[in-house]
Design a protein around this motif. Structure first.
Motif, mmCIF file in Angstrom:
data_model
loop_
_atom_site.group_PDB
_atom_site.id
_atom_site.type_symbol
_atom_site.label_atom_id
_atom_site.label_comp_id
_atom_site.label_asym_id
_atom_site.label_seq_id
_atom_site.Cartn_x
_atom_site.Cartn_y
_atom_site.Cartn_z
ATOM 1 N N UNK A 245 0.737 -1.342 0.029
ATOM 2 C CA UNK A 245 0.091 0.038 0.067
ATOM 3 C C UNK A 245 0.909 1.191 -0.148
ATOM 4 N N UNK A 246 1.975 1.329 0.698
ATOM 5 C CA UNK A 246 2.831 2.454 1.006
ATOM 6 C C UNK A 246 3.482 2.623 -0.248
ATOM 7 N N UNK A 247 4.127 1.559 -0.879
ATOM 8 C CA UNK A 247 4.898 1.956 -2.172
ATOM 9 C C UNK A 247 4.049 1.849 -3.374
ATOM 10 N N UNK A 248 2.935 1.062 -3.449
ATOM 11 C CA UNK A 248 2.392 0.976 -4.813
ATOM 12 C C UNK A 248 3.159 0.444 -5.802
ATOM 13 N N UNK A 249 3.484 0.952 -6.900
ATOM 14 C CA UNK A 249 4.212 0.164 -8.014
ATOM 15 C C UNK A 249 5.595 0.939 -8.006
ATOM 16 N N UNK A 250 5.975 1.234 -6.911
ATOM 17 C CA UNK A 250 7.630 1.507 -6.615
ATOM 18 C C UNK A 250 8.497 0.138 -6.415
ATOM 19 N N UNK A 251 8.448 -0.517 -7.589
ATOM 20 C CA UNK A 251 8.912 -1.859 -7.570
ATOM 21 C C UNK A 251 10.222 -2.279 -6.700
ATOM 22 N N UNK A 252 11.256 -1.083 -7.078
ATOM 23 C CA UNK A 252 12.467 -1.320 -6.569
ATOM 24 C C UNK A 252 12.331 -1.664 -5.013
ATOM 25 N N UNK A 253 12.080 -0.732 -4.108
ATOM 26 C CA UNK A 253 11.837 -0.712 -2.653
ATOM 27 C C UNK A 253 11.150 -1.968 -2.490
ATOM 28 N N UNK A 254 10.084 -2.498 -3.057
ATOM 29 C CA UNK A 254 9.348 -3.372 -2.642
ATOM 30 C C UNK A 254 9.916 -4.896 -2.934
ATOM 31 N N UNK A 255 10.791 -4.862 -4.085
ATOM 32 C CA UNK A 255 11.450 -5.917 -4.365
ATOM 33 C C UNK A 255 12.688 -6.134 -3.437
ATOM 34 N N UNK A 256 13.268 -4.889 -3.056
ATOM 35 C CA UNK A 256 14.575 -4.939 -2.042
ATOM 36 C C UNK A 256 13.872 -5.750 -0.769
ATOM 37 N N UNK A 257 12.831 -5.210 -0.365
ATOM 38 C CA UNK A 257 12.555 -5.774 1.133
ATOM 39 C C UNK A 257 11.969 -7.182 0.667
ATOM 40 N N UNK A 258 11.461 -7.665 -0.250
ATOM 41 C CA UNK A 258 10.928 -9.014 -0.430
ATOM 42 C C UNK A 258 12.247 -9.828 -0.495
ATOM 43 N N UNK A 259 13.377 -9.274 -1.167
ATOM 44 C CA UNK A 259 14.568 -10.112 -1.219
ATOM 45 C C UNK A 259 15.328 -10.229 0.187
ATOM 46 N N UNK A 260 15.352 -9.262 1.059
ATOM 47 C CA UNK A 260 15.714 -9.718 2.329
ATOM 48 C C UNK A 260 14.858 -10.340 3.096
ATOM 49 N N UNK A 261 13.673 -10.581 2.898
ATOM 50 C CA UNK A 261 12.822 -11.301 3.686
ATOM 51 C C UNK A 261 12.932 -12.760 3.105
ATOM 52 N N UNK A 262 13.247 -12.945 1.763
ATOM 53 C CA UNK A 262 13.490 -14.327 1.363
ATOM 54 C C UNK A 262 14.804 -15.032 1.577
ATOM 55 N N UNK A 263 15.997 -14.060 1.794
ATOM 56 C CA UNK A 263 17.315 -14.268 1.971
ATOM 57 C C UNK A 263 17.333 -15.618 3.069
ATOM 58 N N UNK A 264 16.752 -15.425 4.240
ATOM 59 C CA UNK A 264 17.127 -16.102 5.410
ATOM 60 C C UNK A 264 16.584 -17.670 4.891
ATOM 61 N N UNK A 265 15.439 -17.919 4.242
ATOM 62 C CA UNK A 265 14.846 -19.058 3.891
ATOM 63 C C UNK A 265 15.715 -19.805 2.871
ATOM 64 N N UNK A 266 16.422 -19.161 2.035
ATOM 65 C CA UNK A 266 17.306 -19.714 0.958
ATOM 66 C C UNK A 266 18.569 -20.190 1.625
ATOM 67 N N UNK A 267 19.211 -19.269 2.689
ATOM 68 C CA UNK A 267 20.257 -19.830 3.301
ATOM 69 C C UNK A 267 20.028 -21.021 4.168
ATOM 70 N N UNK A 268 18.959 -20.960 4.781
ATOM 71 C CA UNK A 268 18.739 -22.088 5.898
ATOM 72 C C UNK A 268 18.481 -23.375 4.834
ATOM 73 N N UNK A 269 17.978 -23.360 3.741
ATOM 74 C CA UNK A 269 17.696 -24.484 2.776
ATOM 75 C C UNK A 269 19.137 -24.870 2.307
ATOM 76 N N UNK A 270 19.823 -23.900 1.827
ATOM 77 C CA UNK A 270 21.176 -24.747 1.311
ATOM 78 C C UNK A 270 21.933 -25.018 2.547
ATOM 79 N N UNK A 271 21.718 -24.890 3.920
ATOM 80 C CA UNK A 271 22.756 -25.268 4.785
ATOM 81 C C UNK A 271 22.008 -26.585 5.331
ATOM 82 N N UNK A 272 20.740 -26.830 5.244
ATOM 83 C CA UNK A 272 20.049 -27.956 5.817
ATOM 84 C C UNK A 272 19.205 -28.649 4.815
#
Lengths: 287, 283
Positions: A245-272
């Motif tokens: 709602x806050x960023x609307x179609x400002x995709x760069x910040x939205x995707x940056x935040x999404x990436x940061x949220x996704x990273x721990x899951x990917x890292x955990x998966x690679x490790x385990x």
């Protein structure tokens, strides 16, 4: 060691087939990974590059500006990341604390209807999270647990627990009773035998359950949405939703935040990876 | 161990009992619940067209996404099982979307990919096809969510892979000697010997498809729109309970959903007698 011509022709055919299969697999991987690539590459673009038509496949100037805006200079996001870390770790610990002895008891119970006791846990798997969120909200508002991280840990543990018990029980079933009896003869009490003999043997199962609980709690959205309405206790998934709602179609910040949220899951998966794959196949394949 | 176990049961069953009671009441969170008997259940089936819309959307989603997703998963599992190099790498790559699948992050990516200025339209443009805003169009919005579910075929695929490894190689070799081509081997050996695993995946994925919530919530902005075309059952339940504060009605909806899932699961088990093949070595 001389192979006949028929054999070598068959080998060549097999090689060609392998090559073709590999090519298909690589293309398939490409298509399926592309949305994730797109998430990261969009996050690195400048605003001016976002709406070019056709879109650029690679960012022409790599910029980390969006990460600053949406994540590292954004107190709401930092708080949310902290909340999610606390909630996920708490869920992992509580799940292990309850499920490890619980599944052991279930495995050691030698009664005719002990299989039947598994039924509630199987039925719990049928429950959509939103079905659970509703009564939890009613109960938690009585107990003052709405808008609290402790409440979210409890709620998430309800989601992970049935899965944890179902995954762990077969690990315990695989342990011969004689082993515990031997420990008991050596003077260890029941608790000692459980802690020193049984738990180390089921360690792979505990790692699977631990990793899964963390990942499930980290990505959980429904409970966070319903049980945490105040921003200072919200998990990161809910904050991410409010960013839409806050960023609307400002995709760069939205995707940056999404990436940061996704990273721990990917890292955990690679490790385990090994443990996660074995957790998934538990219950489906007997071997 | 018994008290521990009873505690475990109470932990799981307590909220369910509370929900069962709520479903028989009129409850707006502020005043105390007022007992109304089966009124909520009657309203649902007699005077709520949006309820039927949500039921329709959900059933379409289940019927489309489960077969598509499992076909992809099986096809790729069979290919990966053919002794490809770097199996663990492929397995990881295909599984990561699944792990992230129901996540908010990926649903946000979906909003971009299928939006007006999105990636999908750009790809269509490359081959000269006209684009549109797939998410804002009632006729297509639901299919973007089906695509999202198909994209997450990683976990059934890993389960298929584990099953494929248990099929003895000699079976294939014997069939090859008898002149069976790859297609015949797939339908005559792989499918029957894998049928218990296929069944397991069908049961699991049907349940999960009925539970889908997050992706629909994010992609539709929490509304189930446009024009209720993505109003999943779970999403309608949420808006009734937490948007309109009709908690009693939402609790009743939750119980009917649980019953629907149970019926579908039971039906799966009944039908399985006619197509699932268990080998007779007692496994």
């Amino acid at each position: 060691m001389s192979a006949g011509p028929g054999v070598s022709a068959a080998a060549a055919r097999r090689n060609r087939r392998k090559l073709a299969l590999t090519a298909v697999a690589v293309v398939a991987v490409g298509i399926f990974v592309f949305p994730l690539y797109w998430m990261v590459s969009t996050s690195l673009k400048l605003d001016t590059e976002l709406f070019t038509d056709p879109p650029t496949w690679f960012p022409s100037h790599v910029s980390f500006a969006a990460y600053g805006t949406a994540v590292f200079d954004n107190p709401q996001m930092l708080t949310a990341l902290g909340n999610s870390a606390v909630i996920s770790l708490g869920t992992m610990v509580l799940t292990l604390l309850v499920a490890a002895p619980g599944a052991y008891g279930l495995a050691r119970l030698r009664l005719r209807w002990s299989g039947l006791l598994l039924l509630p846990f199987l039925i719990a798997q049928l429950l959509p999270t939103i079905n659970l969120a509703l009564p939890l909200f009613a109960l938690f508002s009585q107990a003052g647990l709405v808008n609290s991280r402790l409440g979210l840990v409890l709620a998430n543990t309800m989601l992970t627990l049935p899965f944890a018990v179902i995954v762990l029980r077969p690990f315990y079933l695989g342990i011969p009773r004689e082993m515990e009896e031997a420990a008991a003869i050596d003077g260890a009490g029941r608790l000692q035998a459980f802690l020193r003999v049984v738990l180390p043997i089921v360690m792979p199962g505990l790692v699977t359950v631990g990793a899964f609980s963390f990942v499930m709690a980290w990505g959980e959205f429904t409970l966070g949405l319903t049980l945490a309405t105040e921003t200072d206790v919200q998990p990161v998934t809910v904050t991410l939703n409010s960013f839409i709602g806050q960023y609307g179609t400002q995709w760069a910040p939205l995707m940056a935040a999404s990436t940061v949220v996704a990273v721990p899951i990917v890292v955990l998966f690679v490790l385990f990876q090994r443990f996660i794959a074995s957790g998934l196949t538990a219950g489906s394949v007997k071997d | 161990m018994a008290p521990w176990f009873l505690g475990l049961l109470a932990f799981t069953a307590g909220p369910m009992l509370a929900s069962l009671y709520l479903s028989l009441t009129d409850f707006d969170l502020l005043s105390t619940p007022e007992y109304v008997g089966l009124d909520n259940y009657v309203t649902m089936f007699t005077e709520d067209p949006r309820y039927f819309q949500s039921l329709t959307v959900t059933v379409i989603y289940v019927v489309l996404s489960v077969p598509l997703q499992l076909s992809f998963a099986l096809l790729l599992a069979v290919m990966l099982n053919r002794g490809l190099r770097g199996l663990t790498v492929y397995r990881a790559v295909f599984y990561v979307p699944s792990l992230l699948g129901s996540s908010v992050a990926v649903a946000i990516v979906w909003r971009q990919v299928f939006g007006e200025d999105g990636l999908f339209n750009a790809a269509l443009g490359l081959v000269g096809l006209p684009g549109r805003d797939w998410i804002a169009t009632p006729d297509t919005a639901l299919y973007t969510l089906v695509a999202l579910s198909v994209w997450q075929f990683g976990s059934p695929m890993i389960i298929f892979l584990a099953g494929l490894r248990q099929i003895p190689r000699e079976q294939y070799e014997a069939a090859e000697i008898d002149g069976a081509g790859p297609v015949a081997r797939f339908f005559r050996i792989t499918i029957p010997l894998l049928s218990p695993i296929i069944f397991f995946n069908v049961v699991l994925q049907v349940i999960q498809a009925f539970q889908a919530f997050t992706s629909a919530f994010i992609v539709s902005g929490g509304t189930g729109g446009p024009s209720d075309s993505t109003l999943f059952y779970t999403l309608y339940l949420y808006t009734e309970g937490f948007g309109s504060f009709r908690m009693g009605y939402a609790a009743a909806m939750a119980w009917v959903l649980l019953a629907i899932i149970a019926v579908f699961t039971a039906a799966n088990f009944l039908i399985s007698r006619y197509w699932v093949f268990y080998s007779d070595d007692g496994k």
